[in-house]
Design a protein around this motif. Structure first.
Motif, short mmCIF file in Angstrom:
data_model
loop_
_atom_site.label_atom_id
_atom_site.label_comp_id
_atom_site.label_asym_id
_atom_site.label_seq_id
_atom_site.Cartn_x
_atom_site.Cartn_y
_atom_site.Cartn_z
N LEU A 1 0.83 -1.21 0.00
CA LEU A 1 0.00 0.00 0.00
C LEU A 1 0.86 1.26 0.00
O LEU A 1 0.52 2.25 -0.66
CB LEU A 1 -0.93 -0.01 1.22
CG LEU A 1 -2.03 -1.09 1.21
CD1 LEU A 1 -2.81 -1.05 2.52
CD2 LEU A 1 -2.97 -0.89 0.02
N GLU A 2 1.96 1.25 0.74
CA GLU A 2 2.83 2.42 0.79
C GLU A 2 3.42 2.75 -0.59
O GLU A 2 3.74 3.91 -0.87
CB GLU A 2 3.96 2.20 1.79
CG GLU A 2 3.50 2.28 3.25
CD GLU A 2 4.67 2.19 4.20
OE1 GLU A 2 5.73 1.68 3.78
OE2 GLU A 2 4.53 2.67 5.34
N HIS A 3 3.60 1.72 -1.44
CA HIS A 3 4.17 1.94 -2.78
C HIS A 3 3.10 1.94 -3.86
O HIS A 3 3.43 1.87 -5.05
CB HIS A 3 5.21 0.85 -3.09
CG HIS A 3 6.47 1.00 -2.29
ND1 HIS A 3 6.58 0.58 -0.98
CD2 HIS A 3 7.68 1.53 -2.62
CE1 HIS A 3 7.80 0.82 -0.55
NE2 HIS A 3 8.49 1.40 -1.52
N GLY A 4 1.86 1.99 -3.46
CA GLY A 4 0.80 2.09 -4.43
C GLY A 4 0.55 0.81 -5.22
O GLY A 4 0.01 0.87 -6.33
N LEU A 5 0.90 -0.32 -4.66
CA LEU A 5 0.69 -1.59 -5.33
C LEU A 5 -0.43 -2.37 -4.64
O LEU A 5 -0.68 -2.19 -3.45
CB LEU A 5 1.98 -2.42 -5.31
CG LEU A 5 3.17 -1.82 -6.07
CD1 LEU A 5 4.41 -2.67 -5.87
CD2 LEU A 5 2.85 -1.67 -7.55
N LYS A 6 -1.07 -3.22 -5.40
CA LYS A 6 -2.18 -4.00 -4.88
C LYS A 6 -1.93 -5.48 -5.11
O LYS A 6 -1.47 -5.90 -6.16
CB LYS A 6 -3.49 -3.57 -5.57
CG LYS A 6 -4.73 -4.25 -5.02
CD LYS A 6 -5.97 -3.75 -5.73
CE LYS A 6 -7.21 -4.43 -5.19
NZ LYS A 6 -8.43 -3.99 -5.92
N TRP A 7 -2.25 -6.26 -4.10
CA TRP A 7 -2.10 -7.72 -4.21
C TRP A 7 -3.05 -8.23 -5.30
O TRP A 7 -4.26 -8.01 -5.24
CB TRP A 7 -2.41 -8.36 -2.86
CG TRP A 7 -2.38 -9.86 -2.85
CD1 TRP A 7 -3.45 -10.69 -2.77
CD2 TRP A 7 -1.23 -10.69 -2.91
NE1 TRP A 7 -3.05 -12.00 -2.78
CE2 TRP A 7 -1.67 -12.03 -2.87
CE3 TRP A 7 0.13 -10.44 -3.00
CZ2 TRP A 7 -0.81 -13.10 -2.91
CZ3 TRP A 7 1.00 -11.51 -3.04
CH2 TRP A 7 0.54 -12.83 -3.00
N PRO A 8 -2.51 -8.91 -6.35
CA PRO A 8 -3.35 -9.23 -7.51
C PRO A 8 -4.18 -10.50 -7.38
O PRO A 8 -5.04 -10.74 -8.21
CB PRO A 8 -2.32 -9.40 -8.63
CG PRO A 8 -1.11 -9.92 -7.93
CD PRO A 8 -1.10 -9.29 -6.57
N LEU A 9 -3.93 -11.31 -6.35
CA LEU A 9 -4.63 -12.58 -6.23
C LEU A 9 -5.72 -12.50 -5.17
O LEU A 9 -5.88 -11.48 -4.50
CB LEU A 9 -3.62 -13.70 -5.89
CG LEU A 9 -2.51 -13.90 -6.91
CD1 LEU A 9 -1.55 -14.99 -6.45
CD2 LEU A 9 -3.07 -14.25 -8.29
N ALA A 10 -6.45 -13.59 -5.03
CA ALA A 10 -7.56 -13.61 -4.09
C ALA A 10 -7.07 -13.55 -2.66
O ALA A 10 -5.92 -13.89 -2.36
CB ALA A 10 -8.40 -14.88 -4.32
N GLU A 11 -7.95 -13.10 -1.78
CA GLU A 11 -7.62 -13.06 -0.35
C GLU A 11 -7.46 -14.49 0.16
O GLU A 11 -8.18 -15.40 -0.26
CB GLU A 11 -8.71 -12.34 0.43
CG GLU A 11 -8.82 -10.86 0.12
CD GLU A 11 -7.64 -10.08 0.69
OE1 GLU A 11 -7.07 -10.54 1.71
OE2 GLU A 11 -7.30 -9.03 0.12
N THR A 12 -6.50 -14.68 1.05
CA THR A 12 -6.24 -16.01 1.58
C THR A 12 -6.63 -16.08 3.05
O THR A 12 -6.63 -15.07 3.77
CB THR A 12 -4.74 -16.36 1.44
OG1 THR A 12 -3.97 -15.33 2.08
CG2 THR A 12 -4.35 -16.46 -0.01
N GLU A 13 -6.97 -17.27 3.48
CA GLU A 13 -7.37 -17.49 4.87
C GLU A 13 -6.17 -17.89 5.70
O GLU A 13 -5.19 -18.44 5.19
CB GLU A 13 -8.43 -18.60 4.93
CG GLU A 13 -9.68 -18.30 4.13
CD GLU A 13 -10.66 -19.45 4.19
OE1 GLU A 13 -10.40 -20.41 4.96
OE2 GLU A 13 -11.68 -19.41 3.47
#
Length: 391
Positions: A189-201
């Protein structure tokens, strides 16, 4: 000088009547009194034969191998033309017969030169042994040995084949490369990037095949450039088709249990990553992987009612995955998120600007972070050869 020419012409005229390429009569052979003598010649070699009688008629089986020149009624010059075997019979007027078993072969140096040019990757030993050619060395197949034999037969009529056939059977080696890394969602988030895969448990791994156009490839390149991907380990393994390989990364967590009379027992529980990989090369060029990852993860430290920390819990996840990878594709495992607190110091307006004491005046902002585990697997086929001696 004139007298010598007259004698020479007379000799040729009388000698020309006995050169014969037809098989001699049985009555001629029944009068043989001398055993056949072996005669070995090299191509283009000349040899003078001295006969114990006046030669009236000559028979030899193959006129392409020999050229015969009369010198005197009891002397012949033989010129070897090309490699091969033939028989020479000399007949007199009174029924005497002299036989020669003639073997013509090429110069050894010439044969070596031809074999070196035709088979540059082979080391073939050649030497003459009792007027025969002894051929030795190692070749990769019977087909290669036959090809060498065809060449050698053109130079030597008698060959002792001592070649050893050492066949090479291709064996498929597979190199497995793994990368185990962690990534922080807070830093993304600090570098403006987003996790591209589904949320994991929590306590669970997901998996996917990263094809060439997979969105995760661009993401991994971006986080690598920004150094946001923390590499934990990069094990490599070399195995064979159908043979499993495994690696283990982690440690052991001690558990202390008190007994009576002040005695203690210590037991160790593994934590970390253990992975077993079975690769198989398919006929379509793909590689099928049977992967069994076992991940043991240290959970947060528990605190009892008396505010005393206890041993952290260990979360364990194990699965069995079957994946078929094309060239350039990767298998990714991700998940097992761990919650952590990120504490950042924040300056207090005006107060933090005071000399000497300003650095000690600040606010602490606590942010919850999630650390994601990433495991990348790559399988590359590397062909090799196994030697099998068959002769």
């Amino acid at each position: 000088m004139f007298l010598k020419r007259v004698l020479w012409v007379s000799l040729l005229m009388s000698f020309g009547t006995y050169v014969d390429a037809q098989q001699p009569l049985e009555s001629d052979l029944s009068q043989v009194k001398l055993a056949a003598q072996p005669l070995d010649l090299k191509s283009r070699e000349q040899r003078t034969l001295v006969i114990p009688f006046n030669v009236r008629r000559v028979f030899f089986g193959d006129q392409q191998l020999l050229n015969i020149e009369p010198l005197t009624p009891q002397k012949l010059r033989i010129v070897a033309l090309q490699p091969g075997n033939t028989q020479l019979r000399l007949f007199s007027d009174d029924g005497q017969v002299q036989q020669y078993n003639i073997s013509v072969h090429a110069p050894l140096a010439e044969l070596k030169k031809v074999l070196a040019a035709e088979f540059p990757d082979l080391t073939i030993g050649l030497r003459e042994l009792n007027h025969k050619l002894l051929m030795s060395g190692k070749v990769s197949s019977q087909e290669v040995a036959d090809r060498i034999g065809l060449v050698v037969d053109e130079y030597y009529p008698q060959v002792v084949d001592n070649l050893e056939i050492v066949e090479t059977i291709p064996v498929k080696q597979i190199q497995i490369k793994a990368m185990i890394a962690e990534i922080s969602h807070h830093e993304l988030l600090e570098h403006g990037l987003k996790w591209p895969l589904a949320e994991t448990e929590a306590g669970k791994l997901e998996h996917d095949i990263l094809k060439q156009d997979h969105k995760m490839n661009l993401f991994l390149k971006a986080v690598s450039e920004k150094e946001l991907l923390r590499n934990v380990a990069s094990p490599e393994m070399l195995t064979l088709h159908g043979r499993s390989a495994s690696f283990e990364i982690g440690g052991k967590l001690p558990t202390v249990t008190p007994l009576k009379a002040g005695q203690l027992t210590v037991e160790y529980q593994k934590w970390g990553i253990q992975m077993n990989v079975l690769p198989e090369c398919l006929e379509n060029g793909n590689i099928r992987l049977t992967v069994k990852p076992h991940v043991s993860q240290l959970g947060p430290v528990r605190v009892d009612k008396k505010q005393k920390p206890k041993m952290p819990e260990v979360r364990t996840y194990q699965t069995d995955v079957l994946a078929e990878l094309q060239k350039g594709e990767l298998l990714i495992f991700y998940g097992m998120p761990v919650q952590r607190e990120v504490r950042n110091k924040e300056r207090i307006p005006l107060l933090s600007d005071f000399p000497l004491i300003g650095d000690t005046l600040y606010n602490v902002r606590v942010t919850q972070d999630k650390i994601e585990l990433i495991i990348l697997l790559e399988a590359v086929e590397r062909s090799t050869a196994r030697v099998v001696s068959s002769r």
